[in-house]
Design a protein around this motif. Sequence first.
Motif: not given
Length: 198
Positions: A178-186
């Motif tokens: 399972v690959l998760l990519l997370h970012y700050r919104s904007g």
Amino acid sequence: MKSPESSIRDVLAANLRRERVRRGLSLSKLSQLSKIGKATLSQLESATGNPTIETVFSLSRALEIPISDLMDARHSDAVTVVRAAETEVLSGEGVDLRALHRIEASGMIVEVFDQQVRADGRQRSLGHAGTEHTVVQSGRLVAEVDGRRVDLGPGDYIAFDGRLPHSYAAPEGPVRSVLLLHYRSGRHEAADQPNSPH
């Protein structure tokens, strides 16, 4: 994430054009930033090209946006069910990805992918926006991040700054993860994601 009738090509074409125009970029300038040929970009925007993992990640890096801003058809319901047989696969030199879901909460965007690393394949990335998280479900995965090699087995987890050069390999047979990519919104904050603790 998308209706069955909307293909990866169609969704990418619409989203890529929208993001390029929003930034006032010509095809030539985006070609220069992404290191993707102008003719290839033109084909992608007209939904006649053949997008690969490498292409999508390069565009994400050049436009400084989450992958899902390029791949998501923006459908939402109270209950989300994604059927494997109805989800298109985005393939690269060593990995097959299926986009499962995009989550937005508390100023963060998290993208969830089913990732399969093919036997004897190696998927290389020069880096992209966001922080990358991988949980191995089956098989033995060899991850290399900025020159550091890490061997992972079922249940093991790795996280790192996605901007670092990295690769995945499956020397002993296919790997499911399972690959998760997370970012700050904007729109422009994705590339400023701090390093994730390991």
